[in-house]
Write a protein that holds these residues in place. Structure first.
Motif, PDB file in Angstrom:
ATOM      1  N   TYR A  77       7.879  -6.070 -37.456  1.00  0.00           N
ATOM      2  CA  TYR A  77       7.463  -6.595 -38.754  1.00  0.00           C
ATOM      3  C   TYR A  77       7.985  -8.018 -38.912  1.00  0.00           C
ATOM      4  CZ  TYR A  77       6.650  -1.646 -39.632  1.00  0.00           C
ATOM      5  OH  TYR A  77       6.217  -0.358 -39.535  1.00  0.00           O
ATOM      6  N   SER A 184       8.475 -11.899 -35.108  1.00  0.00           N
ATOM      7  CA  SER A 184       8.665 -10.480 -35.418  1.00  0.00           C
ATOM      8  C   SER A 184      10.114 -10.074 -35.183  1.00  0.00           C
ATOM      9  CB  SER A 184       7.755  -9.598 -34.544  1.00  0.00           C
ATOM     10  OG  SER A 184       8.185  -9.635 -33.185  1.00  0.00           O
ATOM     11  N   SER A 186      12.588  -6.032 -35.725  1.00  0.00           N
ATOM     12  CA  SER A 186      12.531  -4.606 -36.080  1.00  0.00           C
ATOM     13  C   SER A 186      13.837  -4.222 -36.742  1.00  0.00           C
ATOM     14  CB  SER A 186      12.309  -3.749 -34.828  1.00  0.00           C
ATOM     15  OG  SER A 186      13.424  -3.816 -33.953  1.00  0.00           O
ATOM     16  N   ARG A 268      10.108  -4.290 -44.737  1.00  0.00           N
ATOM     17  CA  ARG A 268       8.857  -4.097 -45.464  1.00  0.00           C
ATOM     18  C   ARG A 268       9.020  -3.106 -46.618  1.00  0.00           C
ATOM     19  NH1 ARG A 268       4.471  -6.694 -45.139  1.00  0.00           N
ATOM     20  NH2 ARG A 268       2.579  -5.869 -46.040  1.00  0.00           N
ATOM     21  N   ASP A 337       0.839  -6.168 -31.479  1.00  0.00           N
ATOM     22  CA  ASP A 337       1.593  -5.031 -31.997  1.00  0.00           C
ATOM     23  C   ASP A 337       0.967  -3.751 -31.479  1.00  0.00           C
ATOM     24  OD1 ASP A 337      -0.709  -4.567 -33.467  1.00  0.00           O
ATOM     25  OD2 ASP A 337       0.099  -5.537 -35.280  1.00  0.00           O
TER      26      ASP A 337
END
Length: 372
Positions: A77, A184, A186, A268, A337
């Protein structure tokens, strides 16, 4: 044992376009097989973690590296300003904190959150790190990147640091975390970064400082830490929060109680998350040492493991064979992704087939012309 584990994706065979040989992408996620789940992974025999609206999270014991529970831990994300933790971790060892710099107009005019740098003021590197981690200054992020030599050099250093930590879901494109295509991270990677940062005394000092005086064209003004839990949660050490309209809310937090430190990372989240993070931290402290871990935060790679690729990159161009270069399929997959990787394989494969047909057609045309 753990519960609610979704199936791990099987190996995907691909063909290297440079060598023509088949290879398979590794399927075991960093930190353990269970962490490949896109859903909740929680231990049995203890109460379940509190509910969270975060799309992804990790609860880990920073001391042992045990992952206590997770939800889509390796989902990639946009990190928003939580990426500044990687910026700080990368640059603190490289920049003398007593060195004084004058920021460029480019640094002072960065969009988004800012501490308020002025090109007329000379700042200590130490002040810039405070502005970065306390006030989430995008201007200080760029000023530090420039102090490191250049933005390009800093991005190279940040991505090298991510690889050293085995934060393989992380691709840094900006030092501030401002959204950029291809960037990105995680929840798992943010936990790795936080754990490494907590071992650095200066990093820990910046993230735990509540208020500080910051230089101004005439005197000083006070800045305060954006991490509200420093005032609300008993034992909160700090780390970093972030938000953009595309990334939504993200947070990395660490707290210490009874000599033990728990790290919680969320990504998120749609809204106010402070109470949820507090509940997740409470749960982590309550089950630490009582439940089987669902995974682990891996240790950084040794320096020798990173030296080999750098030596290859610096070798003369004539000595580099096609087999030594990363396969095109692998390079393309890094930019995709989970939802696009299969499509990308089809597109690349189809493009190769079309290219071969077109090449053959062109050769036949040239032969036909030479005969006439």
């Amino acid at each position: 044992m753990w519960t609610k584990i979704l199936p791990v994706t099987a190996l995907i065979a691909s063909v290297s376009l440079t060598t023509g040989t088949a290879y398979a992408a590794p399927t075991t996620p960093v930190g353990g097989e269970a962490l490949g789940s896109r859903g909740l992974v929680a231990p049995e025999g203890v109460k379940k973690p509190p509910k969270s609206k975060a799309t992804s999270y990790v609860i880990a014991d920073a001391d042992t590296g045990q992952v206590l529970a997770a939800k889509d831990p390796h989902g990639r994300y946009l990190p928003a300003s939580t990426l500044k933790a990687l910026t700080a971790l990368t640059l603190i060892p490289k920049l003398d904190k007593d060195r004084k710099v004058r920021p460029s107009h480019n640094a002072c005019n960065q969009e988004g959150s800012a501490v308020g740098l002025s090109p007329k003021v000379t700042y200590k590197i130490d002040d810039l790190f405070k502005g970065l981690m306390m006030s989430s200054g995008n201007d200080t992020a760029m000023a530090l990147a420039e102090a490191n030599g250049s933005l390009t050099q800093t991005m190279r250093d940040m991505n090298t640091e991510a690889k050293r930590l085995q934060a393989n879901d992380t691709v840094a494109k900006t030092p501030s975390g401002l959204d950029k295509p291809g960037q990105s991270s995680s929840a798992y990677d943010l936990a790795l970064i936080a754990r490494a940062g907590l071992a650095n005394p200066d990093f820990k000092r910046y993230i735990s400082t509540k208020t500080a005086k910051f230089p101004a064209p005439k005197g000083y003004y006070e800045i305060s830490n954006h991490n509200k839990l420093l005032w609300r949660y008993d034992g909160m050490v700090g780390v970093k929060n972030g938000w953009t309209s595309k990334a939504r809310a993200s947070f990395v937090g660490a707290a210490t109680r009874g000599g033990h430190t728990i790290v919680v990372t969320i990504m998120r989240h749609e809204g106010f998350f402070w109470e949820e993070v507090s509940d997740l931290l409470d749960w982590g402290f309550s089950v630490r040492g009582k439940a089987a871990p669902v995974g682990r935060l891996v240790d950084p790679l040794p320096a020798s493991a990173l030296a080999a690729p750098q030596q290859q990159a610096s070798a003369p161009a004539a000595s580099v064979t096609p087999a030594a270069q990363p396969p095109l399929m692998e390079r393309a997959a890094r930019k995709q992704d989970d939802s696009t990787r299969t499509v990308g394989s089809v597109v690349i494969g189809g493009g190769l087939l079309f290219g071969l047909i077109w090449l053959g057609y062109g050769i036949r045309r040239r032969r036909a012309r030479s005969r006439s």
